[in-house]
Design an enzyme around this catalytic site. Structure first.
Site, PDB file in Angstrom:
ATOM      1  N   GLY A   1       0.832  -1.224   0.000  1.00  0.00           N
ATOM      2  CA  GLY A   1       0.000   0.000   0.000  1.00  0.00           C
ATOM      3  C   GLY A   1       0.853   1.254   0.000  1.00  0.00           C
ATOM      4  O   GLY A   1       2.088   1.181   0.022  1.00  0.00           O
TER       5      GLY A   1
ATOM      6  N   ARG B   1      -4.889 -10.842  -1.039  1.00  0.00           N
ATOM      7  CA  ARG B   1      -5.072 -10.119  -2.325  1.00  0.00           C
ATOM      8  C   ARG B   1      -3.696  -9.727  -2.903  1.00  0.00           C
ATOM      9  O   ARG B   1      -3.473  -9.826  -4.104  1.00  0.00           O
ATOM     10  CB  ARG B   1      -5.908  -8.866  -2.032  1.00  0.00           C
ATOM     11  CG  ARG B   1      -6.549  -8.190  -3.230  1.00  0.00           C
ATOM     12  CD  ARG B   1      -7.694  -7.261  -2.781  1.00  0.00           C
ATOM     13  NE  ARG B   1      -7.317  -6.426  -1.653  1.00  0.00           N
ATOM     14  CZ  ARG B   1      -6.861  -5.173  -1.807  1.00  0.00           C
ATOM     15  NH1 ARG B   1      -6.722  -4.656  -2.995  1.00  0.00           N
ATOM     16  NH2 ARG B   1      -6.555  -4.453  -0.754  1.00  0.00           N
TER      17      ARG B   1
ATOM     18  N   ARG C   1      -5.073   2.669  19.580  1.00  0.00           N
ATOM     19  CA  ARG C   1      -4.606   4.005  19.961  1.00  0.00           C
ATOM     20  C   ARG C   1      -5.090   4.461  21.343  1.00  0.00           C
ATOM     21  O   ARG C   1      -4.357   5.127  22.072  1.00  0.00           O
ATOM     22  CB  ARG C   1      -5.040   5.045  18.929  1.00  0.00           C
ATOM     23  CG  ARG C   1      -4.265   4.970  17.631  1.00  0.00           C
ATOM     24  CD  ARG C   1      -4.757   5.978  16.624  1.00  0.00           C
ATOM     25  NE  ARG C   1      -4.063   5.826  15.328  1.00  0.00           N
ATOM     26  CZ  ARG C   1      -4.596   6.185  14.170  1.00  0.00           C
ATOM     27  NH1 ARG C   1      -5.814   6.717  14.135  1.00  0.00           N
ATOM     28  NH2 ARG C   1      -3.931   6.012  13.044  1.00  0.00           N
TER      29      ARG C   1
ATOM     30  N   CYS D   1      -2.933  10.618  11.082  1.00  0.00           N
ATOM     31  CA  CYS D   1      -2.080  11.593  10.386  1.00  0.00           C
ATOM     32  C   CYS D   1      -2.451  13.036  10.739  1.00  0.00           C
ATOM     33  O   CYS D   1      -1.588  13.871  11.034  1.00  0.00           O
ATOM     34  CB  CYS D   1      -2.160  11.392   8.885  1.00  0.00           C
ATOM     35  SG  CYS D   1      -3.780  10.959   8.294  1.00  0.00           S
TER      36      CYS D   1
ATOM     37  N   GLN E   1      -7.797  17.505   3.957  1.00  0.00           N
ATOM     38  CA  GLN E   1      -7.023  16.287   3.929  1.00  0.00           C
ATOM     39  C   GLN E   1      -6.859  15.687   2.543  1.00  0.00           C
ATOM     40  O   GLN E   1      -7.828  15.539   1.794  1.00  0.00           O
ATOM     41  CB  GLN E   1      -7.604  15.264   4.924  1.00  0.00           C
ATOM     42  CG  GLN E   1      -7.539  15.789   6.347  1.00  0.00           C
ATOM     43  CD  GLN E   1      -7.966  14.815   7.434  1.00  0.00           C
ATOM     44  OE1 GLN E   1      -8.531  15.208   8.429  1.00  0.00           O
ATOM     45  NE2 GLN E   1      -7.677  13.525   7.252  1.00  0.00           N
TER      46      GLN E   1
ATOM     47  N   SER F   1      -4.582  10.807  -0.306  1.00  0.00           N
ATOM     48  CA  SER F   1      -3.680   9.696   0.054  1.00  0.00           C
ATOM     49  C   SER F   1      -4.095   9.058   1.385  1.00  0.00           C
ATOM     50  O   SER F   1      -3.842   7.882   1.629  1.00  0.00           O
ATOM     51  CB  SER F   1      -2.235  10.193   0.167  1.00  0.00           C
ATOM     52  OG  SER F   1      -2.161  11.236   1.142  1.00  0.00           O
TER      53      SER F   1
ATOM     54  N   LYS G   1     -11.181  11.421  16.469  1.00  0.00           N
ATOM     55  CA  LYS G   1      -9.788  10.962  16.656  1.00  0.00           C
ATOM     56  C   LYS G   1      -8.905  12.157  17.029  1.00  0.00           C
ATOM     57  O   LYS G   1      -8.057  12.081  17.919  1.00  0.00           O
ATOM     58  CB  LYS G   1      -9.258  10.330  15.355  1.00  0.00           C
ATOM     59  CG  LYS G   1      -9.729   8.920  15.097  1.00  0.00           C
ATOM     60  CD  LYS G   1      -9.212   8.430  13.736  1.00  0.00           C
ATOM     61  CE  LYS G   1      -9.752   7.045  13.401  1.00  0.00           C
ATOM     62  NZ  LYS G   1      -9.347   6.595  12.045  1.00  0.00           N
TER      63      LYS G   1
ATOM     64  N   ARG H   1     -12.205  16.159   3.145  1.00  0.00           N
ATOM     65  CA  ARG H   1     -11.342  15.596   2.092  1.00  0.00           C
ATOM     66  C   ARG H   1     -11.287  16.583   0.942  1.00  0.00           C
ATOM     67  O   ARG H   1     -12.329  17.077   0.480  1.00  0.00           O
ATOM     68  CB  ARG H   1     -11.923  14.256   1.602  1.00  0.00           C
ATOM     69  CG  ARG H   1     -11.013  13.502   0.667  1.00  0.00           C
ATOM     70  CD  ARG H   1      -9.830  12.902   1.346  1.00  0.00           C
ATOM     71  NE  ARG H   1     -10.185  11.800   2.233  1.00  0.00           N
ATOM     72  CZ  ARG H   1      -9.390  11.285   3.161  1.00  0.00           C
ATOM     73  NH1 ARG H   1      -8.187  11.782   3.343  1.00  0.00           N
ATOM     74  NH2 ARG H   1      -9.778  10.291   3.920  1.00  0.00           N
TER      75      ARG H   1
ATOM     76  N   HIS I   1      -1.678  16.895   4.046  1.00  0.00           N
ATOM     77  CA  HIS I   1      -2.828  17.433   4.793  1.00  0.00           C
ATOM     78  C   HIS I   1      -2.520  18.873   5.223  1.00  0.00           C
ATOM     79  O   HIS I   1      -1.392  19.165   5.650  1.00  0.00           O
ATOM     80  CB  HIS I   1      -3.065  16.618   6.064  1.00  0.00           C
ATOM     81  CG  HIS I   1      -3.698  15.282   5.860  1.00  0.00           C
ATOM     82  ND1 HIS I   1      -4.190  14.828   4.645  1.00  0.00           N
ATOM     83  CD2 HIS I   1      -3.924  14.275   6.749  1.00  0.00           C
ATOM     84  CE1 HIS I   1      -4.698  13.613   4.789  1.00  0.00           C
ATOM     85  NE2 HIS I   1      -4.555  13.239   6.059  1.00  0.00           N
TER      86      HIS I   1
END
Ligand code: 2RA
Length: 342
Positions: free
Chosen positions: A12, A39, A98, A127, A154, A157, A218, A240, A247
């Protein structure tokens, strides 16, 4: 000393950046194992003159592994305990652990002391949280923070390689006046999908209590844990935007004590991993295109907010895949090696 390293999610966007950074920083590894879901298993990856075959992750993949870098995603919940059971230290970019009290949530420049209490799993923050706390930490230490209002812009990605490709494909389709397909954003598993090219999506992840999104909450909970201060009032709007990999965040804060703009710039510039880009006369300010592929977090548009006693506005930009994910995780591993915590 060299370590046996495994990367889970090697194919990824974040996994690929782990490899790039391991080479760039000459990270001390003996064996390197590339793991992924079924996958992606079987793919060949050339790295530093050697061809690696990506293996399908299984509990025993972590035998003899000392440092396991998890790019994120659902696999973390399954494999992190298995890897720790086999003696590995896991640095996990997913949100799975987290908020676990036994799991340090760490930005090495901000709260390295939290690493001492690790029990095998260390969580990499989200992030958007990493990028924000890099700018806030020096201000927090100097002037205290009562309240944070943050709006984020953001990059695609953050939603993975498929979202990066979707921005490209949609932009091409619009330019060619062809049909635009939306299948990934705002989230692959969501019931509806919207075009991101030439658009903004005010939803990242699912909606939770009071119609905030998980991404917004978050930023609240992770910042409280990283700064170890649940008294800070924090509210977030995460959006987004059609940008590839950095970001950007508009951060408004109310401090507890006065701090001049000059002094703010000084303490930000002195903070490791932060670069101040703030010279309006030269039209100098952080932008996603100038922050991408860089390791630092960039801060500009620093100005007082006179609507409250000690108010401040900041514009903060950072590469989501580097400092927002892979670099921060690798810096945690470097710090742990340095402190003999591995
Ligand atoms: C995003 N922060 O930007 C989330 C996960 N990387 O989509």
């Amino acid at each position: 000393k060299k370590f046996n390293v495994a990367i889970l999610g090697a194919t990824g966007a974040v996994g690929q950046e782990f490899l790039k950074l391991i080479a760039e920083r000459n990270f001390p590894y003996n064996e390197l194992k590339l793991l992924a879901s079924e996958r992606s298993a079987g793919k060949q990856i050339d790295f530093r003159g050697k061809t690696y075959t990506v293996e399908q992750a299984a509990p025993d993949s972590f035998k003899d592994v000392q440092i396991a870098l998890f790019a994120g995603g659902a696999a973390s919940k399954i494999f992190a305990p298995e890897a720790v059971k086999r003696g590995a230290v896991v640095i996990d970019n997913s949100s799975a652990f987290r908020m676990d009290p036994d799991v340090p949530l760490v930005v090495p420049e901000v709260n390295p002391e939290a690493l001492k209490k690790h029990k095998g799993i260390i969580a990499n923050p989200n992030c958007s949280t990493i990028i924000m706390v890099m700018a806030l930490k020096p201000i927090y230490d100097k002037a205290g923070i009562k309240r944070i209002v943050v709006s984020t812009y953001q990059a695609v990605s953050g939603a993975g390689k498929e979202a990066i490709d979707e921005l490209t494909d949609q932009t091409r389709a619009v330019m060619a006046e062809q049909e635009v397909k939306a299948t990934i954003l705002p989230g692959a598993s969501l019931s509806k999908h919207y075009q991101i090219a030439f658009n903004l999506l005010p939803q990242i992840d699912v909606f939770v209590a009071e119609n905030y999104t998980k991404e917004e909450m978050k930023m609240v909970h992770e910042t409280h844990k990283i700064l170890n201060d649940p008294s800070i009032g924090i509210t977030a709007t995460t959006v987004r935007v059609p940008v590839y990999r950095s970001h950007s965040e508009s951060v408004n804060i109310e401090m507890k004590r006065p701090l001049s703009i000059e002094e703010t710039k000084e303490i930000l510039a002195a903070f490791p991993g932060v670069i101040v880009q703030d010279d309006p006369a030269e039209m100098l300010y952080p932008m996603p295109l100038t922050a991408s592929d860089r390791n630092e977090v960039f801060v500009g548009r620093i100005r007082p907010d006179h609507t409250v006693k000690y108010g401040l506005n900041l514009w903060v930009v950072g590469d989501q895949i580097r400092k927002g994910a892979a670099l921060n995780a690798l810096q945690i591993a470097e710090h742990m090696i340095d402190q003999n915590l591995i």
